[in-house]
Design a protein around this motif. Structure first.
Motif, PDB file in Angstrom:
ATOM      1  N   MET A 417     -15.884 -27.925 -10.935  1.00 53.45           N
ATOM      2  CA  MET A 417     -16.251 -28.857 -11.941  1.00 53.45           C
ATOM      3  C   MET A 417     -15.563 -28.527 -13.233  1.00 53.45           C
ATOM      4  N   GLY A 418     -15.317 -27.071 -13.515  1.00 57.88           N
ATOM      5  CA  GLY A 418     -14.684 -26.642 -14.772  1.00 57.88           C
ATOM      6  C   GLY A 418     -13.114 -26.996 -14.799  1.00 57.88           C
ATOM      7  N   ILE A 419     -12.626 -26.756 -13.653  1.00 53.73           N
ATOM      8  CA  ILE A 419     -11.063 -27.257 -13.652  1.00 53.73           C
ATOM      9  C   ILE A 419     -11.051 -28.654 -14.061  1.00 53.73           C
ATOM     10  N   GLY A 420     -11.968 -29.589 -13.411  1.00 52.74           N
ATOM     11  CA  GLY A 420     -12.024 -30.975 -13.641  1.00 52.74           C
ATOM     12  C   GLY A 420     -12.047 -31.117 -15.198  1.00 52.74           C
ATOM     13  N   LEU A 421     -12.879 -30.545 -15.805  1.00 51.81           N
ATOM     14  CA  LEU A 421     -13.097 -30.746 -17.163  1.00 51.81           C
ATOM     15  C   LEU A 421     -11.719 -30.339 -18.128  1.00 51.81           C
ATOM     16  N   VAL A 422     -11.328 -29.414 -17.411  1.00 52.81           N
ATOM     17  CA  VAL A 422     -10.126 -28.794 -18.063  1.00 52.81           C
ATOM     18  C   VAL A 422      -8.779 -30.101 -18.168  1.00 52.81           C
ATOM     19  N   ILE A 423      -8.935 -30.368 -16.647  1.00 51.24           N
ATOM     20  CA  ILE A 423      -7.797 -31.632 -16.545  1.00 51.24           C
ATOM     21  C   ILE A 423      -7.956 -32.740 -17.695  1.00 51.24           C
ATOM     22  N   HIS A 424      -9.383 -33.347 -17.779  1.00 45.40           N
ATOM     23  CA  HIS A 424      -9.741 -34.313 -18.506  1.00 45.40           C
ATOM     24  C   HIS A 424      -9.323 -34.147 -20.095  1.00 45.40           C
ATOM     25  N   THR A 425      -9.316 -32.896 -20.545  1.00 46.45           N
ATOM     26  CA  THR A 425      -8.894 -32.604 -21.823  1.00 46.45           C
ATOM     27  C   THR A 425      -7.323 -32.931 -21.820  1.00 46.45           C
ATOM     28  N   ILE A 426      -6.495 -32.362 -20.834  1.00 44.65           N
ATOM     29  CA  ILE A 426      -5.042 -32.551 -20.831  1.00 44.65           C
ATOM     30  C   ILE A 426      -4.833 -34.138 -20.856  1.00 44.65           C
ATOM     31  N   ILE A 427      -5.455 -34.797 -20.097  1.00 46.72           N
ATOM     32  CA  ILE A 427      -5.464 -36.327 -19.797  1.00 46.72           C
ATOM     33  C   ILE A 427      -5.334 -37.037 -21.284  1.00 46.72           C
ATOM     34  N   MET A 428      -6.189 -36.544 -21.960  1.00 44.33           N
ATOM     35  CA  MET A 428      -6.344 -37.442 -23.101  1.00 44.33           C
ATOM     36  C   MET A 428      -5.415 -37.099 -24.404  1.00 44.33           C
ATOM     37  N   VAL A 429      -4.862 -35.794 -24.229  1.00 44.41           N
ATOM     38  CA  VAL A 429      -3.777 -35.638 -24.981  1.00 44.41           C
ATOM     39  C   VAL A 429      -2.637 -36.364 -24.553  1.00 44.41           C
ATOM     40  N   ILE A 430      -2.454 -36.500 -23.198  1.00 44.58           N
ATOM     41  CA  ILE A 430      -1.187 -37.030 -22.721  1.00 44.58           C
ATOM     42  C   ILE A 430      -1.580 -38.553 -23.163  1.00 44.58           C
ATOM     43  N   ALA A 431      -2.550 -39.049 -22.777  1.00 46.31           N
ATOM     44  CA  ALA A 431      -2.808 -40.829 -23.315  1.00 46.31           C
ATOM     45  C   ALA A 431      -2.432 -40.933 -24.836  1.00 46.31           C
ATOM     46  N   SER A 432      -2.802 -39.898 -25.460  1.00 49.49           N
ATOM     47  CA  SER A 432      -2.630 -40.153 -27.085  1.00 49.49           C
ATOM     48  C   SER A 432      -1.190 -40.070 -27.493  1.00 49.49           C
ATOM     49  N   LEU A 433      -0.190 -39.061 -26.947  1.00 53.44           N
ATOM     50  CA  LEU A 433       1.186 -39.175 -27.009  1.00 53.44           C
ATOM     51  C   LEU A 433       1.780 -40.452 -26.495  1.00 53.44           C
ATOM     52  N   THR A 434       1.333 -40.653 -25.300  1.00 54.64           N
ATOM     53  CA  THR A 434       1.991 -41.896 -24.808  1.00 54.64           C
ATOM     54  C   THR A 434       1.818 -43.241 -25.614  1.00 54.64           C
ATOM     55  N   GLU A 435       0.521 -43.346 -26.132  1.00 52.49           N
ATOM     56  CA  GLU A 435       0.256 -44.433 -26.800  1.00 52.49           C
ATOM     57  C   GLU A 435       1.155 -44.373 -28.223  1.00 52.49           C
ATOM     58  N   ARG A 436       1.248 -43.151 -28.839  1.00 52.05           N
ATOM     59  CA  ARG A 436       2.114 -43.084 -29.859  1.00 52.05           C
ATOM     60  C   ARG A 436       3.362 -43.580 -29.686  1.00 52.05           C
ATOM     61  N   TYR A 437       3.943 -43.108 -28.560  1.00 51.27           N
ATOM     62  CA  TYR A 437       5.156 -43.837 -28.241  1.00 51.27           C
ATOM     63  C   TYR A 437       5.315 -45.033 -28.189  1.00 51.27           C
ATOM     64  N   ARG A 438       4.435 -45.909 -27.369  1.00 52.24           N
ATOM     65  CA  ARG A 438       4.363 -47.236 -27.319  1.00 52.24           C
ATOM     66  C   ARG A 438       4.357 -47.795 -28.604  1.00 52.24           C
ATOM     67  N   LEU A 439       3.455 -47.347 -29.615  1.00 44.55           N
ATOM     68  CA  LEU A 439       3.237 -48.093 -30.688  1.00 44.55           C
ATOM     69  C   LEU A 439       4.656 -47.992 -31.714  1.00 44.55           C
ATOM     70  N   SER A 440       5.314 -46.769 -31.331  1.00 49.12           N
ATOM     71  CA  SER A 440       6.518 -46.618 -32.056  1.00 49.12           C
ATOM     72  C   SER A 440       7.747 -47.629 -31.828  1.00 49.12           C
TER      73      SER A 440
END
Length: 594
Positions: A417-440
């Motif tokens: 479960m802990g490994i899954g929680l780490v991956i969830h943190t990474i997901i939202m970092v990537i989602a934020s960077l992707t959305e920033r690129y889309r907006l630009s």
């Protein structure tokens, strides 16, 4: 005697399972993978039905019922939250009154009724507002009170039905393996992996075929197909009835827990004896009765305050005196609550798949030649990622880790479960960077105010969808197995409902956070982070906020798991399997030498 033949006692199951008539069942004729095959096939069709509705629901609400982004997203997450919360009621009815089989059967009928009504709601013109082509949804005619009542009435009827099926169907499947039989116990370790495999196989069909039909053929056929699939799945489940093992209702779980807590509070000034043998407990004979679904549990040193409930003071009232076993069952259910709380945040992340992630997809280029990809179909990559990861995990990762940890599971459930929680943190970092690129890119092409399609492929969203499936392979599979495995024998349905409760609360949290953030960020003349026009929004900030939330939750999870104590019986059974694994490894080494 069985059909005129003498049957050895060891050929019967040892975990208290019976047939529908309440008689002991033969191991060779019931249960195992043969019985589970009907349950697993049911789950494929049922998940196809559920995700056939939920995956594309936000687009129906915005395009057909003319609702705004925040309103539609919250309506989706509130409904999904209810879907995952009602299993608590279904688990209670099953454990206390009807049993898992009959609770499931009644609930599935309600489920099918809700699906049928929903199909009518999207089919009849009188139950929908007129079509609107305005970009600004505030100019469109809203759905009438009657139209909304029929549509949401169908959705929440479906939710009630799911509440009775969801906590019981997976438990029925797990009940087909006898914990007291080493071979069957080892098979159960793989059951939940393949259970999730079946769930997401049905989800894959829904996220590809059904969402395409809904977007390009019509909502009537798109909803009629999952309704038909659900009807077929119920018939498949009934076909396996002769092979199922059943556990008898053991009484109200919540009442027993309430009695323990009340008794402990009422006797809070009573000292606990040093010798645990002085505490109140029934004789072993009582627990050895055939059909008993409760097993005697010895006193443990954790949550000692609750031991006051089984201190003898002269009163025999169940609200003043409880057995050690009931106290230990209550302790175990309470010990899991911090772990339960730690899974709320990742469940909130999962809620974004069918809401904001899908809305993002509508703003991007979805063409592959002449074929137009439905935005909700990207959810199929969550499914594919999970299917691949579950197989790789079960076939390779576990075997590799067994060599280092000597644990039959490879790593513990909490570590997974802990490994899954780490991956969830990474997901939202990537989602934020992707959305920033889309907006630009939207700003560069002057598409901010018009809300036009951004000249980027929808596949730029793939990393966050693929990683979400990877996270599920670790967190969601382990979560289901953890809450089932750690729950006392007489509370398995409630234990299973814990895993669905986290998804329910996560969706409600998503609604709360979306509304709150939307409201706060619009104050003092600001445009806000979440608007109907996503090109004017700042989802990148919202996703960054989620990344921080996940990081804080990971710290909380690390703290609570450090103090968690595994259920004694489970620890013992795993130890037995570990010894068997060690013996097999030694035997293999001897064979190699020879």
């Amino acid at each position: 005697m069985e059909d005129g033949k003498v049957v050895k006692e060891e050929e019967y199951t040892e975990d208290g399972t019976v047939n529908l008539k309440g008689k002991p069942v033969l191991r060779s004729k019931t249960g195992g993978w043969k019985a589970c095959s009907f349950v697993v096939v049911y789950e494929i069709f049922e998940r196809m039905a559920y995700y056939g509705i939920s995956s594309n629901l936000i687009l129906y609400l915005t395009k057909k019922l003319n609702q705004g982004t925040v309103t539609a997203s919250n309506n989706v997450t509130n409904w999904v939250g209810t879907i995952w919360i009602t299993p608590i009621l279904g688990a209670y009815v099953a454990d206390a009154h009807l049993g898992r089989f009959w609770t499931f059967l009644i609930a599935s009928t309600i489920y099918l009724s809700g699906m049928s009504l929903l199909t009518l709601a999207v089919s009849l013109p009188s139950l929908k507002p007129p079509k609107c082509i305005e970009i600004d949804l505030t100019k469109c005619k809203r759905a009438s009170t009657l139209q909304l009542a029929v549509f949401y009435g169908a959705l929440y009827t479906l939710a009630i039905g799911t509440g009775g099926t969801k906590p019981n169907i997976s438990t029925i499947g797990a009940d087909q393996f006898d914990d007291f039989h080493p071979k069957e116990k080892s098979h159960k370790l793989s059951f939940f992996n393949w259970w999730m495999f079946s769930i997401f196989f049905g989800t894959l069909f829904a996220n590809t075929v059904l969402v395409y039909v809904q977007d390009n053929v019509g909502w009537t056929l798109g909803y009629a197909l999952p309704t038909l699939g659900l009807a077929i799945s119920i018939m498949i489940f009934l076909a396996g009835t002769p092979f199922y093992r059943h556990k008898l209702p053991a009484g109200s779980t919540f009442t027993r827990m309430a009695r323990v807590i009340v008794a402990a509070l009422r006797k809070r000034k009573v000292p606990i004896p040093n010798d645990t043998k002085e505490l109140y407990e029934l004789d072993m004979v009582e627990y050895a009765k055939k059909g008993s679904n409760t097993y005697r549990i010895d006193s443990t040193p954790t949550l000692r305050f609750l031991d006051k409930a089984c201190v003898k003071t002269g009163s025999t009232s169940p609200w003043m005196l409880c057995t050690v076993t009931h106290v230990e069952e209550t302790k175990q259910m309470l010990r899991m609550i911090p772990i339960l709380v730690a899974t709320f945040v990742p469940s909130t992340m999962i809620a974004q798949i069918n809401t904001l992630f899908v809305k993002q997809g509508t703003t991007l280029d979805r063409h592959i030649g002449s074929f137009k990809i439905p935005p909700a179909s990207l959810g199929a990559f969550v499914t594919l990622s999970l299917l691949v990861c579950v197989v790789l995990y079960d076939r390779f990762f576990v075997r590799i880790m067994q060599r280092f940890t000597r644990n039959p599971r490879g790593i513990t459930l909490l570590q997974r479960m802990g490994i899954g929680l780490v991956i969830h943190t990474i997901i939202m970092v990537i989602a934020s960077l992707t959305e920033r690129y889309r907006l630009s890119v939207a700003k560069e092409h002057g598409l901010v105010e018009s809300g036009g399609q951004v000249p980027l492929s929808i596949f730029i969203l793939l990393p966050q969808f693929i990683l979400m499936g990877t996270a599920d392979a670790f967190l969601e599979v382990a979560k289901i197995e953890f809450f089932y495995d750690q729950a006392p024998e007489s509370m398995k349905s409630v234990g299973t409902s814990y895993s669905s409760t986290t998804l329910g609360i996560g969706n409600f949290m998503s609604s709360f956070l979306l509304s709150t953030v939307s409201h706060i960020t619009k104050q003092h003349g600001h445009r806000g982070w979440i608007l109907n026009n996503l090109n004017e929004s700042h989802l990148d900030y919202y996703y960054a906020f989620f990344a921080v939330l996940n990081l804080l939750n990971l710290v909380f999870f690390a703290i609570v798991t450090r103090f968690y104590v595994y259920r004694v019986e489970v620890s013992d059974s795993i130890q037995v399997l570990a010894e068997e694994l060690k013996e097999k490894r030694t035997a293999n080494q001897v064979n190699l030498v020879e």
